[in-house]
Write an enzyme that holds these catalytic residues in place. Structure first.
Site, PDB file in Angstrom:
ATOM      1  N   ARG A 235      -0.426  10.061 -25.939  1.00 30.95           N
ATOM      2  CA  ARG A 235      -0.227  11.494 -25.724  1.00 30.95           C
ATOM      3  C   ARG A 235      -1.317  12.008 -24.778  1.00 30.95           C
ATOM      4  O   ARG A 235      -2.487  11.665 -24.927  1.00 30.95           O
ATOM      5  CB  ARG A 235      -0.302  12.258 -27.054  1.00 30.95           C
ATOM      6  CG  ARG A 235       0.974  12.148 -27.908  1.00 30.95           C
ATOM      7  CD  ARG A 235       2.172  12.844 -27.261  1.00 30.95           C
ATOM      8  NE  ARG A 235       3.375  12.799 -28.077  1.00 30.95           N
ATOM      9  CZ  ARG A 235       4.317  11.862 -27.973  1.00 30.95           C
ATOM     10  NH1 ARG A 235       4.190  10.868 -27.104  1.00 30.95           N
ATOM     11  NH2 ARG A 235       5.399  11.905 -28.731  1.00 30.95           N
ATOM     12  N   GLU A 264       3.179  18.603 -19.679  1.00 33.74           N
ATOM     13  CA  GLU A 264       4.302  17.881 -19.070  1.00 33.74           C
ATOM     14  C   GLU A 264       5.493  18.827 -18.897  1.00 33.74           C
ATOM     15  O   GLU A 264       5.931  19.412 -19.886  1.00 33.74           O
ATOM     16  CB  GLU A 264       4.696  16.691 -19.946  1.00 33.74           C
ATOM     17  CG  GLU A 264       3.562  15.686 -20.099  1.00 33.74           C
ATOM     18  CD  GLU A 264       3.865  14.584 -21.120  1.00 33.74           C
ATOM     19  OE1 GLU A 264       4.868  14.687 -21.874  1.00 33.74           O
ATOM     20  OE2 GLU A 264       3.093  13.622 -21.178  1.00 33.74           O
ATOM     21  N   HIS A 283       6.148  10.014 -18.418  1.00 31.32           N
ATOM     22  CA  HIS A 283       6.523   9.899 -19.840  1.00 31.32           C
ATOM     23  C   HIS A 283       7.836   9.119 -19.998  1.00 31.32           C
ATOM     24  O   HIS A 283       8.775   9.591 -20.660  1.00 31.32           O
ATOM     25  CB  HIS A 283       6.623  11.267 -20.508  1.00 31.32           C
ATOM     26  CG  HIS A 283       6.455  11.213 -22.002  1.00 31.32           C
ATOM     27  ND1 HIS A 283       5.813  12.162 -22.732  1.00 31.32           N
ATOM     28  CD2 HIS A 283       6.866  10.286 -22.919  1.00 31.32           C
ATOM     29  CE1 HIS A 283       5.834  11.851 -24.020  1.00 31.32           C
ATOM     30  NE2 HIS A 283       6.479  10.703 -24.164  1.00 31.32           N
TER      31      HIS A 283
HETATM   32  N1  LIG Z   1       4.892   7.119 -23.844  1.00 32.16           N
HETATM   33  C1  LIG Z   1       5.913   6.924 -24.639  1.00 32.16           C
HETATM   34  O1  LIG Z   1       7.052   6.834 -24.151  1.00 32.16           O
HETATM   35  C2  LIG Z   1       5.729   6.790 -26.110  1.00 32.16           C
HETATM   36  C3  LIG Z   1       4.570   7.210 -26.728  1.00 32.16           C
HETATM   37  N2  LIG Z   1       4.422   7.058 -28.079  1.00 32.16           N
HETATM   38  C4  LIG Z   1       3.139   7.469 -28.671  1.00 32.16           C
HETATM   39  O2  LIG Z   1       2.487   6.312 -29.182  1.00 32.16           O
HETATM   40  C5  LIG Z   1       1.923   6.613 -30.444  1.00 32.16           C
HETATM   41  C6  LIG Z   1       1.823   5.334 -31.274  1.00 32.16           C
HETATM   42  O3  LIG Z   1       3.133   4.886 -31.619  1.00 32.16           O
HETATM   43  P1  LIG Z   1       3.344   3.760 -32.735  1.00 32.16           P
HETATM   44  O4  LIG Z   1       2.461   2.594 -32.465  1.00 32.16           O
HETATM   45  O5  LIG Z   1       4.797   3.521 -32.854  1.00 32.16           O
HETATM   46  O6  LIG Z   1       2.815   4.541 -34.020  1.00 32.16           O
HETATM   47  P2  LIG Z   1       2.234   3.945 -35.370  1.00 32.16           P
HETATM   48  O7  LIG Z   1       2.297   5.047 -36.360  1.00 32.16           O
HETATM   49  O8  LIG Z   1       2.869   2.635 -35.697  1.00 32.16           O
HETATM   50  O9  LIG Z   1       0.702   3.637 -35.017  1.00 32.16           O
HETATM   51  C7  LIG Z   1      -0.279   4.628 -34.857  1.00 32.16           C
HETATM   52  C8  LIG Z   1      -1.625   4.024 -35.241  1.00 32.16           C
HETATM   53  O10 LIG Z   1      -2.654   4.980 -34.956  1.00 32.16           O
HETATM   54  C9  LIG Z   1      -3.580   4.950 -36.024  1.00 32.16           C
HETATM   55  N3  LIG Z   1      -4.345   6.191 -36.091  1.00 32.16           N
HETATM   56  C10 LIG Z   1      -3.993   7.381 -36.638  1.00 32.16           C
HETATM   57  N4  LIG Z   1      -5.009   8.250 -36.535  1.00 32.16           N
HETATM   58  C11 LIG Z   1      -6.013   7.604 -35.916  1.00 32.16           C
HETATM   59  C12 LIG Z   1      -7.326   7.969 -35.538  1.00 32.16           C
HETATM   60  N5  LIG Z   1      -7.817   9.177 -35.806  1.00 32.16           N
HETATM   61  N6  LIG Z   1      -8.087   7.040 -34.903  1.00 32.16           N
HETATM   62  C13 LIG Z   1      -7.614   5.806 -34.644  1.00 32.16           C
HETATM   63  N7  LIG Z   1      -6.380   5.399 -34.987  1.00 32.16           N
HETATM   64  C14 LIG Z   1      -5.598   6.289 -35.620  1.00 32.16           C
HETATM   65  C15 LIG Z   1      -2.745   4.701 -37.261  1.00 32.16           C
HETATM   66  O11 LIG Z   1      -3.558   4.193 -38.315  1.00 32.16           O
HETATM   67  C16 LIG Z   1      -1.776   3.644 -36.719  1.00 32.16           C
HETATM   68  O12 LIG Z   1      -2.367   2.366 -36.815  1.00 32.16           O
HETATM   69  C17 LIG Z   1       2.861   7.691 -31.037  1.00 32.16           C
HETATM   70  O13 LIG Z   1       2.165   8.531 -31.942  1.00 32.16           O
HETATM   71  C18 LIG Z   1       3.315   8.449 -29.819  1.00 32.16           C
HETATM   72  O14 LIG Z   1       2.451   9.550 -29.620  1.00 32.16           O
HETATM   73  C19 LIG Z   1       5.372   6.459 -28.847  1.00 32.16           C
HETATM   74  C20 LIG Z   1       6.550   6.045 -28.290  1.00 32.16           C
HETATM   75  C21 LIG Z   1       6.837   6.226 -26.892  1.00 32.16           C
HETATM   76  O1  LIG Z   2       8.465   8.519 -29.245  1.00 35.17           O
HETATM   77  C1  LIG Z   2       7.556   9.143 -28.669  1.00 35.17           C
HETATM   78  O2  LIG Z   2       6.634   9.623 -29.308  1.00 35.17           O
HETATM   79  C2  LIG Z   2       7.503   9.303 -27.195  1.00 35.17           C
HETATM   80  O3  LIG Z   2       6.536   9.713 -26.631  1.00 35.17           O
HETATM   81  C3  LIG Z   2       8.622   8.961 -26.354  1.00 35.17           C
HETATM   82  O4  LIG Z   2       9.771   9.395 -26.831  1.00 35.17           O
HETATM   83  P1  LIG Z   2      10.124  10.877 -26.731  1.00 35.17           P
HETATM   84  O5  LIG Z   2      10.044  11.307 -25.285  1.00 35.17           O
HETATM   85  O6  LIG Z   2       9.088  11.565 -27.533  1.00 35.17           O
HETATM   86  O7  LIG Z   2      11.472  10.891 -27.315  1.00 35.17           O
END
Ligand SMILES: NC(=O)C1=CN([C@@H]2O[C@H](COP(=O)(O)OP(=O)(O)OC[C@H]3O[C@@H](n4cnc5c(N)ncnc54)[C@H](O)[C@@H]3O)[C@@H](O)[C@H]2O)C=CC1
Ligand SMILES: O=C(O)C(=O)COP(=O)(O)O
Length: 320
Positions: A235, A264, A283
């Site tokens: 993010r 964004e 994104h």
């Molecule tokens: N650019 C894109 O298209 C996408 C971006 N995302 C972003 O990626 C992030 C991660 O996604 P996932 O791995 O699926 O989520 P997830 O929930 O599996 O992993 C998140 C991790 O962050 C850790 N965490 C939470 N608070 C923390 C802190 N204060 N310090 C350090 N670690 C902390 C959690 O313990 C967990 O291990 C999402 O929250 C989303 O914002 C997700 C999907 C697509």
């Molecule tokens: O799953 C997320 O958190 C992502 O950043 C990407 O997917 P979205 O654009 O949020 O649907």
């Protein structure tokens, strides 16, 4: 059961199917909803489905019919989840719908910063390959033996770490509760400070929360190795963008690859639009057709499980 999708255009421009959702009730799909039209469109809706339309406390207070929020994403920082909880409204997100997509995108940014294939292709096309059989505009970087620091070691962060290991890197990982270390080596859980000081590459995969906002600020940047590379596919507000821009301009930070920005789309004065050694994608790490369909399928599953009284993926603790 009335289900209103507030912003369906980005996730489904027409190449995938809403059918799994449409099986669950009366479904109304809007392409995009400006904030001042949310209340009118939500009237009579039991479930609101949102990808990036924010549902803050002031908006939620104007939605008396609302019983459940389904987020078409993993990140749910657009929702005031505590306020929704106070109103007894469960908020569900979509977990692990496209882990490989986002991990591969983080690596695409990193490899491009190390190898600059696009920059060299442009140079060759511009006629600069002459008088010699080989040249480079930036010295290529090899990652074997370097240290990768992963902040947020969940689904995506773990996959990014595995790929780092495959490239011969040592992996350091930071997350809230260090557990289940991966079987590869070298690997260690570490504090963010240790990662800032020891990593050659830092990749962010934590959610945006009060604890992580501006986690990459001037203080963190000052602790990093000279020339470190930073990747952010999580993010935008995880970065203090002004401080990161300054570190890129001074060369303290060697490269930045981001898929997300604090605002964004960005405004013209976003400082990262003009910094050196910077790659920015809009994104789109998540956006393969398979992942987008996965999101719709898993959102339908979230709504169905809530309808059945056994909700899953509730992020704000409201269980019925
Ligand atoms: N650019 C894109 O298209 C996408 C971006 N995302 C972003 O990626 C992030 C991660 O996604 P996932 O791995 O699926 O989520 P997830 O929930 O599996 O992993 C998140 C991790 O962050 C850790 N965490 C939470 N608070 C923390 C802190 N204060 N310090 C350090 N670690 C902390 C959690 O313990 C967990 O291990 C999402 O929250 C989303 O914002 C997700 C999907 C697509
Ligand atoms: O799953 C997320 O958190 C992502 O950043 C990407 O997917 P979205 O654009 O949020 O649907």
């Amino acid at each position: 059961m009335k289900i209103v999708v507030l912003d369906g255009d980005v996730i489904n421009p027409g190449d995938i199917s809403w059918a799994p959702l449409e099986k669950l009730g009366e479904v109304v799909i809007h392409g995009h909803t400006p904030e001042d039209m949310i209340a009118a469109r939500a009237a009579g809706a039991d479930v609101l489905v949102t990808n990036k339309v924010p549902l803050r406390a002031a908006t939620l207070s104007r939605l008396p019919d609302l019983r459940m929020v389904a987020v078409l994403a993993t990140g749910y920082d657009i929702i005031d989840t505590a306020d929704a909880a106070a109103r007894g409204i469960p908020v569900c997100n979509v977990v692990a719908y496209g882990v490989d997509d986002v991990a591969q995108h983080a690596w695409a940014l990193l490899l491009e910063l190390c190898r600059r294939t696009s920059e060299h292709t442009a140079s060759v096309r511009a006629g600069e390959w002459k008088d010699t059989w080989c040249y480079w505009k930036t010295t290529p970087v090899c990652l074997r033996g370097r240290t990768l620091g992963v902040i947020g070691f969940g689904s995506i962060g773990r996959r990014v770490g595995e790929l780092g290991h495959a490239f011969g890197m040592s992996v350091l990982a930071n997350c809230r509760t260090p557990r289940n270390p991966p079987s590869y080596s070298p690997f260690a859980f570490a504090s963010t400070d240790q990662i800032f000081q020891q990593a050659d590459v830092i990749s962010l995969h934590c959610p945006l929360t009060d604890a992580t906002r501006a986690i990459i600020n001037a203080r963190a940047l000052a602790r990093m190795k000279p020339g470190a590379i930073l990747i952010n596919t999580a993010r935008g507000p995880l970065l203090d963008e002004a401080a990161v821009a300054e570190a890129l301009r001074s060369g303290a930070l060697g490269g930045l690859g981001v898929d997300v920005l604090a605002k964004e789309p960005p405004t013209a004065d976003n400082p990262l639009l003009h910094t050196p050694n910077t790659l920015i994608t809009p994104h789109m790490a998540w956006a393969t057709a398979r992942s987008r369909q996965n999101i719709i399928n898993l959102t339908a599953e979230n709504i169905l499980r809530w309808q059945q009284g056994t909700p899953v993926n509730v992020v704000n603790g409201v269980k019925d």
